[in-house]
Scaffold this active site. Structure first.
Site, short mmCIF file in Angstrom:
data_model
loop_
_atom_site.label_atom_id
_atom_site.label_comp_id
_atom_site.label_asym_id
_atom_site.label_seq_id
_atom_site.Cartn_x
_atom_site.Cartn_y
_atom_site.Cartn_z
N THR A 49 18.70 -86.43 -52.84
CA THR A 49 19.07 -87.84 -52.74
C THR A 49 17.92 -88.68 -53.29
O THR A 49 16.90 -88.14 -53.74
CB THR A 49 19.34 -88.24 -51.28
OG1 THR A 49 18.09 -88.33 -50.57
CG2 THR A 49 20.24 -87.22 -50.58
N CYS A 50 18.07 -90.01 -53.21
CA CYS A 50 17.01 -90.87 -53.73
C CYS A 50 15.73 -90.75 -52.90
O CYS A 50 14.64 -91.08 -53.39
CB CYS A 50 17.47 -92.33 -53.77
SG CYS A 50 17.90 -93.02 -52.17
N ARG A 52 14.88 -87.81 -50.91
CA ARG A 52 14.44 -86.46 -50.57
C ARG A 52 15.07 -85.43 -51.51
O ARG A 52 16.17 -85.63 -52.03
CB ARG A 52 14.80 -86.12 -49.13
CG ARG A 52 16.27 -85.90 -48.86
CD ARG A 52 16.56 -85.62 -47.39
NE ARG A 52 16.20 -86.74 -46.56
CZ ARG A 52 15.20 -86.71 -45.66
NH1 ARG A 52 14.51 -85.60 -45.48
NH2 ARG A 52 14.92 -87.78 -44.95
N SER A 107 15.41 -90.30 -41.98
CA SER A 107 15.67 -91.19 -43.11
C SER A 107 14.73 -92.39 -43.12
O SER A 107 14.14 -92.74 -42.09
CB SER A 107 17.11 -91.71 -43.06
OG SER A 107 18.03 -90.65 -43.21
N GLU A 112 20.68 -94.12 -40.63
CA GLU A 112 21.61 -94.50 -41.71
C GLU A 112 22.69 -93.42 -41.86
O GLU A 112 22.40 -92.23 -41.76
CB GLU A 112 20.87 -94.75 -43.01
CG GLU A 112 20.06 -93.58 -43.54
CD GLU A 112 20.82 -92.78 -44.57
OE1 GLU A 112 21.96 -93.15 -44.90
OE2 GLU A 112 20.27 -91.78 -45.04
N ALA A 188 28.51 -96.72 -59.60
CA ALA A 188 29.78 -96.86 -58.87
C ALA A 188 29.89 -95.85 -57.75
O ALA A 188 30.98 -95.52 -57.32
CB ALA A 188 30.97 -96.72 -59.84
N GLU A 190 28.62 -94.29 -53.77
CA GLU A 190 28.76 -94.79 -52.41
C GLU A 190 27.76 -95.91 -52.11
O GLU A 190 28.10 -96.90 -51.46
CB GLU A 190 28.59 -93.65 -51.41
CG GLU A 190 28.81 -94.04 -49.97
CD GLU A 190 28.65 -92.87 -49.02
OE1 GLU A 190 28.88 -93.06 -47.82
OE2 GLU A 190 28.30 -91.77 -49.49
#
Length: 436
Positions: A49-50, A52, A107, A112, A188, A190
């Site tokens: 993810t952004c 981790r 997080s 979140e 586009a 989530e």
């Protein structure tokens, strides 16, 4: 075999390092195949993810270094550089870490909710790549059950705050009246959907969503009365944008310094608020050097996020307690499974010895030998064969002073001793004890 969780996150590595270690969607399939094929690795899953990049593997003792070396090779990074910012957990600690990640306790924004969906997607990708065996499959399923319990029984998920919300919250400190602001959202997925919803709820009515495919952009913008465009149309939209928030999976920047500089000139240098949520970054860092641009990355949202963290700390403490219970139950199930495997192996061994002795006895009976002697020989052989290996192991343990094994042997090999019955009180004692 050992359960291993190895990775980097927003606490251990800068955004510059995280974007180098991130896996793009197109890389994941080949990455999982490579990781799964490594020596010492029997199961593998990748979460990227952004904030981790984490690898979950079932390995032997040499597996951790193998995984670290592979991660460096895949992203062309020196292992020494990775080692400085990487963390690793084993077995129970690895399971605890995964559960904490799933409920948002690890997080940037405490609690979140998006990370659970991202983790489920990573699980599905690992399944499709045949990277999951029994160990990781059961761990992920157990983790999802614990995450559901935490969301149900605590307030960690109430009024959810995400990186998307934090970005919009920061924008509200700059714009007094959102209704007059023009927003350009790039991507586009989530996160951009959440950003669009938060901006709309805050009062933004001029909303443009840019994406590689117009259809995906329309899916996000249509319900909010916005406009959908493709990436080549961004320069024109940039001239009108007061707010730019970007979150794509592009391996290269989408907004360069030159493009933004040209847009600023046409805007007559009216300032632009920009947030780059993507890792790797969508906006070149040099854009932040321009006088009329306020550029922030995910690491700059810490102040907004910390405020959220304080509000959720009580719920987080409750979640930690539920996770500890979840780790304990997972550990117990794992022990039972391991015991079951030993029992199955032991029974298979015993049945093999039994079958060999039975077949030999049947052969002797077929040859006309005395049945009584055949049965006696059968019993003697079975007893000797069952006792042979335990006897050798106990002798070896005694020679090596392995007291743990010696103390466990009677419980494993001998029937429990009957409890001694208390002798009935004598008639004389009964008489003496009778109160006057």
């Amino acid at each position: 075999m050992t359960l291993l969780a190895l990775g980097i996150n927003h606490r251990t590595a800068t955004v510059a390092v995280r974007e180098q270690v991130a896996f793009t969607p197109t890389q994941l399939e080949s990455a999982l195949a490579e990781l799964r094929s490594l020596p010492h690795i029997s199961e593998a899953a990748v979460l990227s993810t952004c904030n981790r990049t984490e690898l979950y593997c079932v390995t032997d003792a040499a597996g951790e270094q193998t995984v670290l070396d592979w991660l460096g090779r895949f992203h062309n990074l020196r292992v020494e550089e990775l080692t400085r910012c990487a963390y690793h957990y084993h077995d129970n600690d690895a399971a605890r870490h995964l559960m904490r990640v799933a409920v948002g306790l690890d997080s940037m924004v405490l609690g979140e909710p998006q990370i659970l969906g991202q983790l489920k997607e990573a699980y599905q990708q690992a399944r499709q790549a045949k990277g999951l065996g029994g160990e990781l499959e059961r761990l992920f399923q157990h983790t999802f059950a614990v995450a559901k319990q935490v969301r149900t029984e605590t307030g960690i998920g109430k009024n959810p705050v995400s990186v998307a919300y934090a970005a919009v919250s920061m924008a509200s400190r700059i714009f007094d009246d959102f209704s007059r602001a023009n927003a350009l959202l790039i991507g586009a997925g989530e996160t951009i959907e959440l950003v669009a919803r938060h901006l709309h709820e805050a009062g933004v009515r001029q909303l443009t969503v840019a994406n590689r495919t117009r259809e995906r952009a329309e899916r996000v913008s249509s319900s909010l009365g916005g406009t959908a465009i493709t990436l080549p149309e961004i320069p024109d939209a940039l001239e009108r944008a007061d707010i730019v928030i970007s979150s794509t999976a592009s391996p290269l920047p989408i907004l360069g310094k030159g493009m933004v500089e040209r847009a600023l000139k046409k805007r007559r240098h009216r300032p632009v608020f920009m947030v780059d949520i993507a890792v790797p970054r969508d906006i070149e860092p040099e854009v932040g050097e321009l006088a009329d641009v306020f550029l922030y990355t995910v690491d700059d949202l810490e102040e907004v996020i910390e405020e959220n963290r304080r509000h959720r700390q009580v719920a987080a403490d409750q979640a930690e307690s539920l996770i500890e219970h979840g780790v304990g139950s997972w550990q117990q199930e794992r022990r039972v499974r391991n015991g079951g495997e030993v029992i199955r192996d032991f029974r298979r061994h015993g049945e093999s010895l039994r079958d060999q002795a039975r077949d030999q006895a049947l052969e002797r009976l077929a040859k006309g030998e005395d049945p009584a002697k055949v049965v006696e020989r059968l019993a003697h052989q079975l007893a000797n064969r069952f006792m042979h290996q335990p006897t050798l192991t106990i002798r070896e343990a005694a020679a090596q002073e392995n007291h743990d094994l010696l103390s466990a042997a009677p419980r494993l090999l001998l029937p429990p001793k009957p409890a001694f019955e208390q002798p009935a009180p004598s008639a004389k004692r009964q008489k003496d004890d009778t109160p006057a």
